[in-house]
Design a protein around this motif. Sequence first.
Motif, short mmCIF file in Angstrom:
data_model
loop_
_atom_site.label_atom_id
_atom_site.label_comp_id
_atom_site.label_asym_id
_atom_site.label_seq_id
_atom_site.Cartn_x
_atom_site.Cartn_y
_atom_site.Cartn_z
N LYS A 130 0.82 -1.21 0.00
CA LYS A 130 0.00 0.00 0.00
C LYS A 130 0.86 1.27 0.00
O LYS A 130 0.50 2.26 -0.63
N GLY A 131 1.98 1.21 0.70
CA GLY A 131 2.86 2.37 0.75
C GLY A 131 3.49 2.69 -0.60
O GLY A 131 3.95 3.81 -0.83
N ALA A 132 3.52 1.72 -1.48
CA ALA A 132 4.12 1.95 -2.80
C ALA A 132 3.16 2.65 -3.75
O ALA A 132 3.56 3.08 -4.84
N LEU A 133 1.91 2.78 -3.33
CA LEU A 133 0.88 3.33 -4.22
C LEU A 133 1.26 4.64 -4.94
O LEU A 133 1.16 4.72 -6.17
N PRO A 134 1.71 5.67 -4.20
CA PRO A 134 2.00 6.93 -4.91
C PRO A 134 3.06 6.77 -5.99
O PRO A 134 2.95 7.35 -7.07
N ARG A 135 4.08 5.98 -5.70
CA ARG A 135 5.11 5.76 -6.71
C ARG A 135 4.54 4.98 -7.91
O ARG A 135 4.84 5.28 -9.06
N MET A 136 3.71 4.01 -7.61
CA MET A 136 3.14 3.20 -8.68
C MET A 136 2.25 4.04 -9.59
O MET A 136 2.20 3.85 -10.80
N GLU A 137 1.53 5.00 -8.98
CA GLU A 137 0.68 5.87 -9.80
C GLU A 137 1.53 6.74 -10.73
O GLU A 137 1.19 6.91 -11.91
N ALA A 138 2.62 7.26 -10.19
CA ALA A 138 3.50 8.09 -11.02
C ALA A 138 4.14 7.25 -12.12
O ALA A 138 4.30 7.70 -13.26
N LEU A 139 4.49 6.01 -11.76
CA LEU A 139 5.10 5.13 -12.76
C LEU A 139 4.11 4.81 -13.88
O LEU A 139 4.45 4.83 -15.06
N ALA B 93 14.87 -4.18 -3.88
CA ALA B 93 14.22 -5.37 -3.30
C ALA B 93 12.72 -5.13 -3.14
O ALA B 93 11.90 -5.99 -3.45
N GLN B 94 12.38 -3.95 -2.65
CA GLN B 94 10.97 -3.62 -2.42
C GLN B 94 10.18 -3.64 -3.72
O GLN B 94 9.12 -4.25 -3.81
N PHE B 95 10.71 -2.98 -4.76
CA PHE B 95 9.96 -2.91 -6.02
C PHE B 95 9.87 -4.28 -6.68
O PHE B 95 8.84 -4.62 -7.28
N SER B 96 10.94 -5.07 -6.59
CA SER B 96 10.86 -6.41 -7.18
C SER B 96 9.68 -7.16 -6.59
O SER B 96 8.99 -7.92 -7.26
N LYS B 97 9.46 -6.91 -5.30
CA LYS B 97 8.38 -7.62 -4.62
C LYS B 97 7.01 -7.02 -4.92
O LYS B 97 6.04 -7.76 -5.15
N VAL B 98 6.89 -5.72 -4.93
CA VAL B 98 5.54 -5.13 -5.02
C VAL B 98 5.08 -4.81 -6.45
O VAL B 98 3.88 -4.67 -6.67
N LEU B 99 6.02 -4.68 -7.38
CA LEU B 99 5.59 -4.35 -8.75
C LEU B 99 4.50 -5.29 -9.27
O LEU B 99 3.49 -4.84 -9.83
N TYR C 277 2.18 -6.76 -7.76
CA TYR C 277 0.86 -6.47 -7.18
C TYR C 277 0.13 -5.39 -7.97
O TYR C 277 -1.08 -5.29 -7.91
N TYR C 278 0.91 -4.57 -8.65
CA TYR C 278 0.30 -3.51 -9.46
C TYR C 278 0.33 -3.86 -10.95
O TYR C 278 0.24 -2.98 -11.80
N LYS C 279 0.50 -5.16 -11.22
CA LYS C 279 0.49 -5.66 -12.60
C LYS C 279 1.64 -5.13 -13.45
O LYS C 279 1.51 -4.96 -14.65
N PHE C 280 2.74 -4.82 -12.80
CA PHE C 280 3.95 -4.48 -13.55
C PHE C 280 4.90 -5.67 -13.48
O PHE C 280 4.83 -6.48 -12.56
N ASP C 281 5.78 -5.73 -14.46
CA ASP C 281 6.78 -6.78 -14.49
C ASP C 281 7.85 -6.49 -13.43
O ASP C 281 8.36 -5.38 -13.36
N MET C 282 8.18 -7.48 -12.61
CA MET C 282 9.16 -7.22 -11.55
C MET C 282 10.54 -6.90 -12.11
O MET C 282 11.37 -6.30 -11.43
N GLU C 283 10.79 -7.26 -13.35
CA GLU C 283 12.11 -6.97 -13.91
C GLU C 283 12.23 -5.55 -14.43
O GLU C 283 13.26 -5.16 -14.98
N MET C 284 11.20 -4.78 -14.22
CA MET C 284 11.27 -3.35 -14.60
C MET C 284 12.26 -2.59 -13.74
O MET C 284 12.67 -1.49 -14.08
#
Lengths: 238, 498
Positions: free
Chosen positions: B435-444, B465-471, B473-480
């Motif tokens: 949930k804390g990644a939400l603002p960054r994910m919106e900007a992305l 490490a954090q983005f590999s894990k949470v990407l 959840y927002y339907k992004f590829d973790m290898e981004m």
Amino acid sequence: MLLSALFACLFYAAAAVLAAGLAVKIVLYARTPAPLKIPTTPAPATRSGVLWRMLREVVLFESLFGANKWIWLFGWVFHAALALVLVRHLRYFTQPVWGLVEIAQPFGIYAGFAMLAGVAGLWARRFLVERIRYISTYSDHFMLALLVAIGASGLAMKYVARTDIVALKAFMLGLMVFDWQPLPADPALLVHLALVAALMAVFPASKLLHAPGVFFSPGRNQADDSRERRHLAPSARG
Amino acid sequence: MAAPEVHAPALKEYPVIPILAAGSMAASKPYVASEKINEALGFPGKLVDDWHGRAIAKMGELLGESRALRVYLDSCVHCGACTDKCHYFLGTGDPKNMPVARQDLVRKVYRRHFTLAGKLFPKLVGAEDLTQDVLEDWYKYFNQCSECRRCSVYCPYGIDTAEITMAAKEIMDTIGMGQKYTNEIIGKVHKIGNNLGLPGPALKNTLETMEEEVKEETGLDVRFPVDEPGAEVLVVVPSADFFAEPHVYSLIGYAKVFHAAGIRWTLSSHASEAGNFGLFIGNYEQMRKIALRVREAAQELGVRRIVVGECGHAWRVAYSFWNTLIGPFDWLDARHPVPQHICELTWDLIQRGAISFEREKNDHRIVTFHDSCNVARGSGMGGIPRGQFILPRGIIRAACNHFHDMAPETIHEHTFCCGGGGGLLSDELLELRVKGALPRMEALKQVVDAHGVNFMATICAICKAQFSKVLPYYKFDMEMIGGVHQLVGDAIRLGRND
Ligand code: SF4
Ligand code: SF4
């Protein structure tokens, strides 16, 4: 004469609490070490840069402007108006009245209204914005009520029930040299003065400490020079 | 036991300030450290009997030691400017995640015990005793602050919630309420030298394998030296760089830079960790002890320069605190900044024409850059104003043809934390992290939709490490997600100095 004595004592007491309380706090802030460098970006690299940043913070409320335009608008208008009003009030404490204070007179009147408008805006937010309602305490409301009452009673003397300002000035000038003069017994004036004394007295024990606090905030008053200059707080550990 | 499923909030087209959802994150808290873990750091093993007295005493001690704490606790006017600035509030709606509300958890106890008004009229000024419930709140909500300092940028007095979070964590540590993830890791650094507990021989093995792999890829002898006496530069990297993905690619990138520039460098098995979790728990002594390992290693190896790898909080500690903690550095080469960030080194080499790129090699990538909070708001680079924003972007542009920044209110000093900083990168906090990644994910999402961005570069091991894990959840590829030096490593011209 009893009334004059009462208010004279009230003001001496309030001024003493304000001065002593602030002095204690300021000394405490100054003496407490800042063990590490923690300036917040964008931090200037030099002392003069820090002064410039501070000036912008204190005069323009720069950070607040970037954060929230409504709070900035109300807050800035309130503080700027308050500053003008205070300058205008100097005419009750100076004889002859300083030139600058003379110039400020006409603006000071409008500033009284602007000050109230600013406070009203800030107060409205405490009811209307859910997030701010959540964080507001009784003392937050109390402080705003106090400011509204001070402003309103002040304006009432100008527009509703004019007070004898010549006598008032004599009282104030006398107060400063311990030569008590009679104080006009107008209700608006007495309320106004009593509330101002109250504000002075609670100042050092309240959130009004943000006034000295802003100058001591390490995030704002430190320079970004940690690699160039070894920062060692004199009484810090390590 | 299967973990409860975590659902990511929906990405909205325009960020919206959430409606308060009181108590929505009241169940989120990290594991408490075991007795063994706490005692290894000199903290009481478990909650002590007279915790209240000791907590208040510690608070008094900290007030005497930190001007920031004292001034910040006194100065807040409850203006509310910071209320919508925290990514954890924006992602969860829990009002106690509004920075000022988080501070107030400590402030109300401070008022009660250290101010006249709070002693006389507690109700009026919002003062409260440190009850069991309040302590519980502390443990929950100070472990929902990543100490990212975003709030402090907007506060008219620069009130830095991170300082208050650190003080609260320090108090909790002294009464036996240490957090498992951070304290266990600090113990490992003291014992083994890095956060992952990777012992020296294993480290050497890993690096040898890496040498072989790079040799296969490039045909060149790009070296990954450890404990090599006579090296000019000691490089201290986050230990995730040794084997986690995508971190390793950045390590390969650093190695290629040194290879191409012909600089003799070495890693150290004694200081095999750039990260410094002493910062996260607000403990000066722990932070100093961890930092000292770097000084010891550098002196033993006789290097002339110290360079720090891609790790956000490590760079804050190195840039802002090392000089105080383990300086002075008069025994190092004064012609280079001490310490130096790997981006400063690479940037300098690019400027001097000492390294160059075949940018087409990164043409399959459309890149954006995530400013990591500790770099953005707690450090600098290149000795120029805003260098920490300019240098990494400059390097990316030198190594890639396609670069797009995210929305201005989400980058530079306004950047949003990845959601996993400050010692919160543990599995039991996954819901908070997502949930804390939400603002960054919106900007992305905006730059993904507008420009087809498919790679988000960053210079922080925790962010990676954090983005590999949470990407996902927002339907992004973790290898981004990957490092700036991953891009460097993929496009740098080698072939010299082998
Ligand atoms: S430091 Fe960051 S995580 Fe902590 S309250 Fe402020 S914005 Fe939120
Ligand atoms: S912005 Fe600063 S003064 Fe305003 S509520 Fe937040 S911490 Fe308090």
